[in-house]
Write a protein that holds these residues in place. Structure first.
Motif, PDB file in Angstrom:
ATOM      1  N   SER A 353       0.831  -1.201   0.000  1.00  0.00           N
ATOM      2  CA  SER A 353       0.000   0.000   0.000  1.00  0.00           C
ATOM      3  C   SER A 353       0.869   1.255   0.000  1.00  0.00           C
ATOM      4  CB  SER A 353      -0.926  -0.012   1.211  1.00  0.00           C
ATOM      5  OG  SER A 353      -0.183  -0.164   2.402  1.00  0.00           O
ATOM      6  N   ASP A 354       0.224   2.417  -0.114  1.00  0.00           N
ATOM      7  CA  ASP A 354       0.954   3.687  -0.120  1.00  0.00           C
ATOM      8  C   ASP A 354       1.683   3.884   1.209  1.00  0.00           C
ATOM      9  OD1 ASP A 354       1.394   6.521  -1.240  1.00  0.00           O
ATOM     10  OD2 ASP A 354       0.498   6.889   0.735  1.00  0.00           O
ATOM     11  N   LEU A 355       2.952   4.239   1.115  1.00  0.00           N
ATOM     12  CA  LEU A 355       3.820   4.310   2.293  1.00  0.00           C
ATOM     13  C   LEU A 355       3.282   5.261   3.362  1.00  0.00           C
ATOM     14  CD1 LEU A 355       6.488   3.809   3.835  1.00  0.00           C
ATOM     15  CD2 LEU A 355       7.543   5.565   2.386  1.00  0.00           C
ATOM     16  N   ILE A 356       3.056   6.503   2.999  1.00  0.00           N
ATOM     17  CA  ILE A 356       2.677   7.514   3.996  1.00  0.00           C
ATOM     18  C   ILE A 356       1.264   7.260   4.527  1.00  0.00           C
ATOM     19  CG2 ILE A 356       2.407   9.979   4.433  1.00  0.00           C
ATOM     20  CD1 ILE A 356       5.303   8.979   3.963  1.00  0.00           C
ATOM     21  N   THR A 357       0.360   6.840   3.666  1.00  0.00           N
ATOM     22  CA  THR A 357      -0.997   6.513   4.119  1.00  0.00           C
ATOM     23  C   THR A 357      -0.966   5.386   5.133  1.00  0.00           C
ATOM     24  OG1 THR A 357      -1.919   7.210   1.981  1.00  0.00           O
ATOM     25  CG2 THR A 357      -3.290   5.788   3.366  1.00  0.00           C
ATOM     26  N   TYR A 358      -0.127   4.384   4.877  1.00  0.00           N
ATOM     27  CA  TYR A 358      -0.017   3.245   5.791  1.00  0.00           C
ATOM     28  C   TYR A 358       0.547   3.683   7.141  1.00  0.00           C
ATOM     29  CZ  TYR A 358       1.226  -1.331   7.672  1.00  0.00           C
ATOM     30  OH  TYR A 358       1.324  -2.436   8.476  1.00  0.00           O
ATOM     31  N   ILE A 359       1.608   4.492   7.114  1.00  0.00           N
ATOM     32  CA  ILE A 359       2.217   4.946   8.375  1.00  0.00           C
ATOM     33  C   ILE A 359       1.220   5.769   9.176  1.00  0.00           C
ATOM     34  CG2 ILE A 359       4.046   6.348   9.397  1.00  0.00           C
ATOM     35  CD1 ILE A 359       5.761   5.669   6.917  1.00  0.00           C
ATOM     36  N   ALA A 360       0.510   6.667   8.504  1.00  0.00           N
ATOM     37  CA  ALA A 360      -0.485   7.493   9.194  1.00  0.00           C
ATOM     38  C   ALA A 360      -1.567   6.631   9.838  1.00  0.00           C
ATOM     39  CB  ALA A 360      -1.108   8.495   8.221  1.00  0.00           C
ATOM     40  N   ALA A 361      -1.982   5.579   9.139  1.00  0.00           N
ATOM     41  CA  ALA A 361      -3.017   4.693   9.683  1.00  0.00           C
ATOM     42  C   ALA A 361      -2.538   3.975  10.938  1.00  0.00           C
ATOM     43  CB  ALA A 361      -3.431   3.679   8.624  1.00  0.00           C
ATOM     44  N   GLN A 362      -1.241   3.682  11.016  1.00  0.00           N
ATOM     45  CA  GLN A 362      -0.704   2.987  12.188  1.00  0.00           C
ATOM     46  C   GLN A 362      -0.681   3.877  13.431  1.00  0.00           C
ATOM     47  OE1 GLN A 362      -0.175  -0.361  11.854  1.00  0.00           O
ATOM     48  NE2 GLN A 362      -1.002   0.196   9.843  1.00  0.00           N
ATOM     49  N   GLN A 363      -0.835   5.193  13.239  1.00  0.00           N
ATOM     50  CA  GLN A 363      -0.851   6.113  14.378  1.00  0.00           C
ATOM     51  C   GLN A 363      -2.258   6.342  14.938  1.00  0.00           C
ATOM     52  OE1 GLN A 363       2.129   6.817  15.409  1.00  0.00           O
ATOM     53  NE2 GLN A 363       3.074   5.985  13.543  1.00  0.00           N
ATOM     54  N   ASP A 404       8.432  14.435   7.775  1.00  0.00           N
ATOM     55  CA  ASP A 404       7.740  15.607   7.214  1.00  0.00           C
ATOM     56  C   ASP A 404       6.439  15.193   6.537  1.00  0.00           C
ATOM     57  OD1 ASP A 404       9.704  17.313   8.083  1.00  0.00           O
ATOM     58  OD2 ASP A 404      10.714  17.490   6.147  1.00  0.00           O
ATOM     59  N   ARG A 405       6.483  14.138   5.746  1.00  0.00           N
ATOM     60  CA  ARG A 405       5.295  13.729   4.993  1.00  0.00           C
ATOM     61  C   ARG A 405       4.223  13.128   5.899  1.00  0.00           C
ATOM     62  NH1 ARG A 405       6.374  10.063   0.153  1.00  0.00           N
ATOM     63  NH2 ARG A 405       8.311   9.354   1.124  1.00  0.00           N
ATOM     64  N   VAL A 406       4.632  12.439   6.958  1.00  0.00           N
ATOM     65  CA  VAL A 406       3.642  11.874   7.895  1.00  0.00           C
ATOM     66  C   VAL A 406       2.947  12.985   8.668  1.00  0.00           C
ATOM     67  CG1 VAL A 406       3.366  10.483   9.980  1.00  0.00           C
ATOM     68  CG2 VAL A 406       4.740   9.621   8.082  1.00  0.00           C
ATOM     69  N   VAL A 407       3.710  13.981   9.099  1.00  0.00           N
ATOM     70  CA  VAL A 407       3.106  15.116   9.819  1.00  0.00           C
ATOM     71  C   VAL A 407       2.092  15.819   8.917  1.00  0.00           C
ATOM     72  CG1 VAL A 407       3.573  17.395  10.812  1.00  0.00           C
ATOM     73  CG2 VAL A 407       5.038  15.457  11.400  1.00  0.00           C
ATOM     74  N   GLN A 408       2.464  16.041   7.651  1.00  0.00           N
ATOM     75  CA  GLN A 408       1.536  16.686   6.716  1.00  0.00           C
ATOM     76  C   GLN A 408       0.268  15.853   6.540  1.00  0.00           C
ATOM     77  OE1 GLN A 408       3.506  17.554   2.982  1.00  0.00           O
ATOM     78  NE2 GLN A 408       5.238  18.545   4.009  1.00  0.00           N
ATOM     79  N   GLN A 413      -5.529  14.992   7.660  1.00  0.00           N
ATOM     80  CA  GLN A 413      -6.604  14.120   8.139  1.00  0.00           C
ATOM     81  C   GLN A 413      -7.274  14.657   9.404  1.00  0.00           C
ATOM     82  OE1 GLN A 413      -4.470  10.427   8.604  1.00  0.00           O
ATOM     83  NE2 GLN A 413      -4.796   9.797   6.476  1.00  0.00           N
ATOM     84  N   GLY A 414      -6.726  15.744   9.959  1.00  0.00           N
ATOM     85  CA  GLY A 414      -7.287  16.334  11.170  1.00  0.00           C
ATOM     86  C   GLY A 414      -6.957  15.581  12.436  1.00  0.00           C
ATOM     87  N   ARG A 415      -5.965  14.685  12.376  1.00  0.00           N
ATOM     88  CA  ARG A 415      -5.602  13.895  13.562  1.00  0.00           C
ATOM     89  C   ARG A 415      -4.650  14.642  14.490  1.00  0.00           C
ATOM     90  NH1 ARG A 415      -4.725   7.773  11.061  1.00  0.00           N
ATOM     91  NH2 ARG A 415      -6.849   7.536  10.227  1.00  0.00           N
ATOM     92  N   ILE A 416      -3.909  15.599  13.938  1.00  0.00           N
ATOM     93  CA  ILE A 416      -3.072  16.480  14.758  1.00  0.00           C
ATOM     94  C   ILE A 416      -3.316  17.918  14.310  1.00  0.00           C
ATOM     95  CG2 ILE A 416      -1.274  14.772  15.238  1.00  0.00           C
ATOM     96  CD1 ILE A 416       0.419  16.041  13.023  1.00  0.00           C
TER      97      ILE A 416
END
Length: 553
Positions: A353-363, A404-408, A413-416
């Motif tokens: 799956s998409d790298l940054i989308t996957y990392i964001a989902a894990q948070q 940087d990309r995960v924070v963005q 997504q409005g999570r932070i």
């Protein structure tokens, strides 16, 4: 490695010398006794020495021509005939050192030789070992052999991969030593980082309850674990410690976990601070990455002192798929390692799956617990379930790039809610020791709203003893966001899932030791983002640090 492999006779092109390398080399060149025609070659040698020291080598190798040149400079002591403290460089055989690091290596050699001479004749040792390890059988029980070694001599190295029972073994060893002692022993437990100290403390506490011994013996065993810097008494803005040869530690036994992370200078200072009769037990995985700083002390000592080393080989409580992958990488079997990753295993695979989308989902769970005002320990545990591990700090798919990309993504997504450097949910990694705050390189903190201070932003850290300490963000100058961290920084840590992200192109950082270390941080799941060519080339590269430690035994 050949004698000329670290010296470029005609050019400095192979190395990206720092400004400090250049200034130092120029300084020595101008003060040398060489003729002008020789000074440029001498400057290149010093440049290379300074650069290679920063890459983790404790020395460089010289050929006969280069040896003659540096000796003619008037700035090199010939060990051990001359007083090396008066000159900036030391030449020992064909190895050229910065004076301080020759001192550390030479001092450590003498210290290890001294402690290794202590042997003990123990009556009925097998009876005690039977109580803790079971009856001896025809098949060698390496945990039992490690215990026998630790009882009979003052210096012991217990090495082995993840899950081979190093901590289980050392808890039993400490119990046996307490039973043999006429008086209760003073025992210190330490690790290089706060995270490693917390892991060791949890493991010690768990294993202590399962011991086959009296409650009195259990009560004599310590549970608190400190960082090495705290154990030795780090001084503010100083490379020195409160404890040293003239002010030794009080402990009869010192146990150091994750010893592969301990560099040459720190190991020498630790040995310096032991009282002459103390026992030292080093635990670690010799196949992991060596320390970030100079030296490969654990690997060197296991090679130099086989009669003081036991390698545990049977993995317990370690996922078999992850073990197979780690072994394939460690044995540099790139084809088998790639087959394992692409064999449709659920817990070791390539990320599709998409790298940054996957990392964001894990948070998601971590950030949800923050919103629900759950206890810090729950939030901290949720964050440490998953970690992204990168090989490089800069460039595409590096720590900086992914953070940087995960924070963005999380902000979109409005999570932070990012309104500056500090925001609720920002995880940070301490990058420099700060003894005044009792924070050390590698410690992880979470920025949260402190309900007891009108929702003021504070950064919370969990101590090795389980307590929680908070600091104003303004006091934490040396830290960085850690949705992703380097593999080097992950040493001593353990996560349920790791996502290993490699760059698009091979570079000198990528080695089989780096991949092995990353894979063995995972308890349950390993996912990888990598091109097969880069993955294969990484496994084929091996760390080869130049040191003189093995040669001195």
């Amino acid at each position: 490695m050949t004698e000329t492999s670290l010296i470029s006779k005609t050019s400095a092109e192979p190395f990206a010398f720092s400004r400090l390398d250049s200034v130092f080399a120029r300084f020595l060149k101008e003060r040398s006794a060489l003729e002008n025609t020789q000074k440029l070659a001498f400057e290149t040698i010093v440049l290379t020495l300074s650069y290679q020291h920063n890459q983790g080598h404790s020395c460089i190798l010289l050929n006969e021509e280069d040896k003659a040149l540096v000796l003619a400079s008037g700035l090199v002591a010939c060990s051990p005939a001359e007083d090396s403290t008066l000159l900036p460089l030391v030449l020992e055989q064909n190895r050229l050192y910065l004076q301080r690091y020759w001192h550390y290596e030479n001092r450590l050699t003498l210290q290890i030789k001294a402690i290794a001479t202590h042997h003990h004749v123990v009556d009925k040792v097998d009876t005690l070992l039977d109580d803790y390890f079971g009856k001896q059988t025809a098949e060698i029980d390496w945990q039992r052999e490690a215990a026998r070694m630790a009882v009979q001599q003052n210096f012991t190295i217990i090495t082995g991969g993840p899950g081979t029972g190093k901590t289980t073994t050392v808890v039993k060893i400490l119990a046996v030593l307490q039973e043999l002692a006429q008086e209760s022993l003073h025992i210190a437990l330490a690790a290089p980082t706060g995270k490693a100290a917390m892991r060791l403390q949890e493991s010690i506490g768990f294993n202590k309850t399962k011991l086959n011994c009296s409650e009195e013996i259990k009560a004599r065993l310590p549970e608190n674990v400190s960082t090495l810097h705290r154990l030795l008494g780090a001084k503010l803005a100083s490379p020195y410690f409160r404890h040293h040869a003239d002010n030794p530690l009080i402990y009869d036994v010192v146990v150091v976990d994750e010893a592969s992370m301990v560099d040459l200078a720190l190991m020498s200072k630790l040995l310096d601070a032991l009282k002459p009769s103390a026992r030292l037990i080093l635990l670690g995985d010799k196949d992991q990455l060596a320390s970030v700083e100079s030296g490969a002390v654990l690997a060197d000592l296991t090679q130099a002192l086989p009669t003081h080393t036991v390698e545990l080989q049977t993995a317990h409580r370690f996922d078999d798929n992850i073990k197979q992958l780690a072994v394939a990488v460690n044995q540099q079997d790139a084809e088998l390692a790639w087959q394992l990753l692409t064999a449709n295993n659920e817990n070791i695979c390539l990320l599709e799956s998409d790298l940054i989308t996957y990392i964001a989902a894990q948070q998601a769970d971590y950030l949800r617990l923050i919103q629900q005002n759950k206890p810090f320990t729950d939030i901290y545990q949720a964050f440490n379930r998953f970690q992204v591990l990168c090989s490089n700090r800069e460039g595409k798919n590096s720590v900086a790039d992914i953070n940087d990309r995960v924070v963005q993504k999380l902000a979109q997504q409005g999570r932070i809610q990012v309104a500056g450097l500090w925001y609720v949910g920002r995880p940070v990694l301490v990058t420099q020791n700060n003894p005044a705050l009792h924070l050390y390189n590698g410690d992880i903190g979470l920025c949260l709203a402190d309900k007891s201070q009108n929702n003021r932003l504070m950064v919370f850290f969990q101590r090795p003893d389980g307590s929680v300490k908070s600091y104003l963000p303004s006091r934490l100058a040396q830290c960085e966001t850690v949705f992703a961290m380097t593999i080097h920084k992950s040493q001593g840590s353990e996560f349920e899932e790791v996502l290993i992200v490699l760059p698009d192109n091979i570079n000198p950082v990528l080695t089989k030791e780096l991949l092995y270390t990353a894979i063995t941080r995972a308890k349950k799941t390993v996912k990888l983002v990598a091109d097969k060519a880069v993955f294969t080339a990484s496994i084929e590269q091996k760390v080869a640090r130049v040191t003189g430690l093995v040669n001195k035994f």
